[in-house]
Design an enzyme around this catalytic site. Structure first.
Site, PDB file in Angstrom:
ATOM      1  N   LYS A 194       0.139  13.562   9.820  1.00  0.00           N
ATOM      2  CA  LYS A 194      -0.443  14.214   8.635  1.00  0.00           C
ATOM      3  C   LYS A 194      -1.634  13.353   8.225  1.00  0.00           C
ATOM      4  O   LYS A 194      -1.478  12.326   7.559  1.00  0.00           O
ATOM      5  CB  LYS A 194       0.616  14.273   7.529  1.00  0.00           C
ATOM      6  CG  LYS A 194       0.453  15.377   6.520  1.00  0.00           C
ATOM      7  CD  LYS A 194      -0.824  15.344   5.721  1.00  0.00           C
ATOM      8  CE  LYS A 194      -0.915  14.237   4.707  1.00  0.00           C
ATOM      9  NZ  LYS A 194      -2.292  14.117   4.125  1.00  0.00           N
ATOM     10  N   GLU A 270       2.416   0.493   5.561  1.00  0.00           N
ATOM     11  CA  GLU A 270       1.198  -0.336   5.557  1.00  0.00           C
ATOM     12  C   GLU A 270       0.455   0.027   4.280  1.00  0.00           C
ATOM     13  O   GLU A 270      -0.167   1.088   4.206  1.00  0.00           O
ATOM     14  CB  GLU A 270       0.335  -0.037   6.787  1.00  0.00           C
ATOM     15  CG  GLU A 270       0.981  -0.399   8.109  1.00  0.00           C
ATOM     16  CD  GLU A 270       1.043  -1.898   8.350  1.00  0.00           C
ATOM     17  OE1 GLU A 270       0.454  -2.666   7.561  1.00  0.00           O
ATOM     18  OE2 GLU A 270       1.702  -2.306   9.313  1.00  0.00           O
ATOM     19  N   CYS A 304      -8.166  -2.007   3.590  1.00  0.00           N
ATOM     20  CA  CYS A 304      -7.052  -2.713   2.960  1.00  0.00           C
ATOM     21  C   CYS A 304      -7.198  -4.211   3.184  1.00  0.00           C
ATOM     22  O   CYS A 304      -6.665  -5.012   2.426  1.00  0.00           O
ATOM     23  CB  CYS A 304      -5.736  -2.221   3.545  1.00  0.00           C
ATOM     24  SG  CYS A 304      -5.714  -2.325   5.333  1.00  0.00           S
ATOM     25  N   GLU A 401      -7.336  -3.165  -6.063  1.00  0.00           N
ATOM     26  CA  GLU A 401      -8.192  -3.059  -4.877  1.00  0.00           C
ATOM     27  C   GLU A 401      -9.531  -2.482  -5.301  1.00  0.00           C
ATOM     28  O   GLU A 401      -9.577  -1.425  -5.930  1.00  0.00           O
ATOM     29  CB  GLU A 401      -7.583  -2.074  -3.884  1.00  0.00           C
ATOM     30  CG  GLU A 401      -6.475  -2.627  -3.045  1.00  0.00           C
ATOM     31  CD  GLU A 401      -6.068  -1.620  -1.979  1.00  0.00           C
ATOM     32  OE1 GLU A 401      -5.594  -0.529  -2.337  1.00  0.00           O
ATOM     33  OE2 GLU A 401      -6.217  -1.936  -0.792  1.00  0.00           O
TER      34      GLU A 401
HETATM   35  P1  NAP Z   1      -3.202   7.483  -0.449  1.00  0.00           P
HETATM   36  O1  NAP Z   1      -3.717   8.242  -1.593  1.00  0.00           O
HETATM   37  O2  NAP Z   1      -1.938   6.737  -0.610  1.00  0.00           O
HETATM   38  O3  NAP Z   1      -3.103   8.539   0.758  1.00  0.00           O
HETATM   39  C1  NAP Z   1      -2.680   8.160   2.041  1.00  0.00           C
HETATM   40  C2  NAP Z   1      -2.080   9.361   2.746  1.00  0.00           C
HETATM   41  O4  NAP Z   1      -0.914   9.778   2.040  1.00  0.00           O
HETATM   42  C3  NAP Z   1      -3.007  10.570   2.801  1.00  0.00           C
HETATM   43  O5  NAP Z   1      -2.781  11.236   4.018  1.00  0.00           O
HETATM   44  C4  NAP Z   1      -2.518  11.398   1.629  1.00  0.00           C
HETATM   45  O6  NAP Z   1      -2.793  12.779   1.749  1.00  0.00           O
HETATM   46  C5  NAP Z   1      -1.026  11.157   1.711  1.00  0.00           C
HETATM   47  N1  NAP Z   1      -0.316  11.386   0.471  1.00  0.00           N
HETATM   48  C6  NAP Z   1      -0.779  11.314  -0.801  1.00  0.00           C
HETATM   49  N2  NAP Z   1       0.219  11.597  -1.669  1.00  0.00           N
HETATM   50  C7  NAP Z   1       1.320  11.862  -0.937  1.00  0.00           C
HETATM   51  C8  NAP Z   1       2.663  12.213  -1.251  1.00  0.00           C
HETATM   52  N3  NAP Z   1       3.081  12.345  -2.505  1.00  0.00           N
HETATM   53  N4  NAP Z   1       3.527  12.411  -0.240  1.00  0.00           N
HETATM   54  C9  NAP Z   1       3.123  12.273   1.028  1.00  0.00           C
HETATM   55  N5  NAP Z   1       1.881  11.945   1.408  1.00  0.00           N
HETATM   56  C10 NAP Z   1       0.986  11.726   0.422  1.00  0.00           C
HETATM   57  O7  NAP Z   1      -4.239   6.393   0.071  1.00  0.00           O
HETATM   58  P2  NAP Z   1      -5.773   6.600   0.419  1.00  0.00           P
HETATM   59  O8  NAP Z   1      -6.533   6.574  -0.857  1.00  0.00           O
HETATM   60  O9  NAP Z   1      -5.945   7.721   1.353  1.00  0.00           O
HETATM   61  O10 NAP Z   1      -6.049   5.257   1.254  1.00  0.00           O
HETATM   62  C11 NAP Z   1      -6.389   4.067   0.667  1.00  0.00           C
HETATM   63  C12 NAP Z   1      -5.178   3.162   0.560  1.00  0.00           C
HETATM   64  O11 NAP Z   1      -4.647   2.921   1.865  1.00  0.00           O
HETATM   65  C13 NAP Z   1      -5.541   1.793   0.020  1.00  0.00           C
HETATM   66  O12 NAP Z   1      -4.558   1.392  -0.892  1.00  0.00           O
HETATM   67  C14 NAP Z   1      -5.522   0.909   1.248  1.00  0.00           C
HETATM   68  O13 NAP Z   1      -5.286  -0.439   1.004  1.00  0.00           O
HETATM   69  C15 NAP Z   1      -4.427   1.532   2.046  1.00  0.00           C
HETATM   70  N6  NAP Z   1      -4.549   1.163   3.461  1.00  0.00           N
HETATM   71  C16 NAP Z   1      -3.648   0.275   3.963  1.00  0.00           C
HETATM   72  C17 NAP Z   1      -3.755  -0.122   5.282  1.00  0.00           C
HETATM   73  C18 NAP Z   1      -2.777  -1.113   5.847  1.00  0.00           C
HETATM   74  O14 NAP Z   1      -2.702  -1.196   7.057  1.00  0.00           O
HETATM   75  N7  NAP Z   1      -2.040  -1.847   5.039  1.00  0.00           N
HETATM   76  C19 NAP Z   1      -4.756   0.401   6.094  1.00  0.00           C
HETATM   77  C20 NAP Z   1      -5.651   1.307   5.548  1.00  0.00           C
HETATM   78  C21 NAP Z   1      -5.528   1.693   4.219  1.00  0.00           C
HETATM   79  P3  NAP Z   1      -4.041  13.418   0.979  1.00  0.00           P
HETATM   80  O15 NAP Z   1      -5.245  12.872   1.629  1.00  0.00           O
HETATM   81  O16 NAP Z   1      -3.905  14.872   1.169  1.00  0.00           O
HETATM   82  O17 NAP Z   1      -3.913  12.972  -0.458  1.00  0.00           O
END
Ligand code: NAP
Length: 497
Positions: A194, A270, A304, A401
């Site tokens: 997804k 992650e 991240c 962040e």
């Molecule tokens: P996000 O809002 O948490 O979204 C990540 C994924 O989860 C997207 O595919 C999103 O879909 C989905 N999602 C959102 N709400 C959900 C729910 N209630 N149930 C299931 N899936 C859901 O994060 P983001 O803004 O895309 O990414 C940035 C974050 O990712 C930052 O915090 C960053 O640090 C973290 N990150 C961590 C790593 C690591 O390896 N530790 C690597 C890269 C990024 P939608 O797009 O449709 O909302």
């Protein structure tokens, strides 16, 4: 459907709209490029100017469950393939992705905005996961031992854990997908990906490449949707799902851990980071600044692993601020597809607003803007490279962040003080230490609460190494031989013979 996605030769001349038109825009379910159960579509936006570049099928709960059914029915066949057969297919994925690298890089830039050099770096990193896990697949050693009593043998077998739901963010739309898909397939699992709604095209293009490489129908399914919560919730309550691997924010990770608990689904997380970047007085100034530029500005700060807090010892502080400012202010900002651009737009207007809020709060508490600090007028979601010095403890920018091109710099006096400052966060993904004294650098690396540490390096990511965080930055590891263990179930057999 574009089975030869990215092979055409005119890539360089293409606009974001043209690039997007050559990626699939429907879901991949059971080897079919499927429409959804309703006729809804959602828009994909070019962050460089806010224009619509594609419409993608908006999947529903039913589509998610169809994908689970497809993954479940492909599971036996994929599990039955020999490790070498799985390895050969994954290696073909690596070669095809490498062949199509320029197209994929441009597609990433089209929908994510990042500067092309960053997108090229991402594709090569992403392809490495196919190569690494093609090599790991035949090397999954099980164990055989004699029980201490001598009465029996202890056999430990690794079995594929089962159908895996993989959820990825928009900031690395290729690498976060392959970092999950490759070890899942190497271990013998089938999966549903997804991708983030902002960047579905890259994931779909990788899906097309995987089919072309010989991945059988149903082994990899891709569900695109703007209803992530509902669709994922339905999948996590289907008893055929046994694995969840999520990359994204800590907030969403916590929701998913709770949902996964209902069926006790094995979960890898992650999550977010708040990386400290520590420069001691004895560090080589030029290499510390070069490392800082990579740690801060790779992916335009939308990583991240991005350095979020620069702690610089007093003796080198002024020189470091000056040299970092020179480098930051020299960056060329613009549309990521244009030649020579080093910093593209942020992903959304909301991302720009968050950076503006954090900078304003820091300045209101006493930080000084050394360069940047004011949003760039549109079209497009641009924020300039920014350096803030003398950032005051307690500022929001040190606790959240930033996810943007802002370096927040704080002076420190002693080693003890900086270890306490670095650890004063609920996050623990990565940290960076610059010092000429390796004994000190390794001591501090041992004391810092993060899953990864860069010592005299501004980048740690490597397909061959275990990537992951401590505390609220996550659970489990991706990459290295460890990444495959997330997708296996250990079975212990006590045998007498
Ligand atoms: P996000 O809002 O948490 O979204 C990540 C994924 O989860 C997207 O595919 C999103 O879909 C989905 N999602 C959102 N709400 C959900 C729910 N209630 N149930 C299931 N899936 C859901 O994060 P983001 O803004 O895309 O990414 C940035 C974050 O990712 C930052 O915090 C960053 O640090 C973290 N990150 C961590 C790593 C690591 O390896 N530790 C690597 C890269 C990024 P939608 O797009 O449709 O909302």
């Amino acid at each position: 459907m574009p089975k030869t996605v990215g092979l055409e030769s005119s890539i360089e001349a293409e606009s974001a709209l043209e690039l997007a038109s050559r990626a699939p825009n429907t879901m991949l379910i059971d080897g079919d490029w499927s429409g959804g159960t309703n006729s809804n579509w959602f828009d994909v936006i070019d962050p460089a100017d806010g224009s619509k570049i594609a419409s993608v099928v908006n999947g529903t709960q039913d589509d998610g469950l169809r994908a689970v059914a497809a993954a479940a029915s492909a599971a036996e066949g994929w599990k039955a393939k020999s490790p070498r057969q799985r390895s050969d297919i994954l290696m073909r994925c690596f070669h095809l992705m490498t062949e199509r690298a320029e197209f994929l890089a441009r597609l990433i830039t089209a929908e994510n905005g990042k500067a092309l050099p960053d997108a090229r770096g991402e594709v090569s990193y992403a392809a490495e996961f196919f190569r690494w896990y093609a090599e790991e697949s035949p090397r999954d050693f099980s164990e055989l031992a004699i029980a201490p009593s001598g009465a029996n043998r202890i056999v430990v077998q690794h079995q594929p854990i089962g159908v895996a739901v993989l959820i990825t963010p928009w900031n690395f739309p290729a690498a976060m997908a392959t970092r999950k898909i490759a070890p899942a397939l190497a271990a013998g699992c089938t999966c549903i990906l997804k991708p983030a709604a902002e960047t579905p095209l890259t994931a779909l293009a990788i899906g097309a490449i995987m089919l072309e490489a010989g991945v059988p129908a149903g082994v990899v399914n891709i569900v695109t949707t703007t209803s992530a919560g509902e669709v994922v919730n339905a999948m996590l309550h289907d008893p055929r799902v046994r694995k969840l691997s999520f990359t994204g924010s800590t907030g969403v990770g916590k929701i998913l851990l709770k949902e996964a608990a209902d069926q006790v689904i094995s979960s890898s997380m992650e999550l977010g980071g708040n990386a400290p970047f520590i420069v001691f007085d004895d560090a080589d100034l030029e290499s510390a600044v070069a490392g800082a530029m990579v740690a801060k500005m790779r992916n335009g700060g939308e990583a991240c692993t991005a350095a979020n807090r620069f702690y610089v010892q007093r003796g080198i502080y002024d020189a470091f601020v000056q040299r970092l400012t020179d480098e930051m202010s020299a960056l060329k900002v613009g549309r990521g597809l244009d030649a020579g651009i080093q910093l593209g737009p942020l992903i959304t207007p909301a991302a720009v607003a968050k950076v503006e809020r954090l900078v304003l709060d820091a300045v209101n508490r006493g930080a000084k803007i050394v360069t940047g600090g004011t949003k760039i007028a549109g079209p497009g979601y641009f924020y300039p490279p920014t350096v803030l010095s003398e950032v005051v403890p307690g500022s929001d920018i040190l606790n959240e962040e930033i996810f943007g091109p802002v370096a927040a710099i704080i002076p420190f006096e002693t080693q003890e003080e900086v270890i306490a400052l670095a650890n004063n966060t609920e996050y623990g993904l990565v940290s960076y230490i610059y010092s000429a004294d390796h004994k000190r650098a390794f001591f501090v690396a041992g004391e810092i609460e993060s899953g990864m540490v860069g010592v005299n390096r501004g980048i740690v990511s490597d397909a061959a190494a275990p990537f992951g965080g401590m505390k609220q930055s996550g659970l489990g590891r991706e990459g290295g031989r460890h990444g495959m263990l997330e997708y296996v179930e250990m079975k212990y057999i006590a045998a007498s013979w």
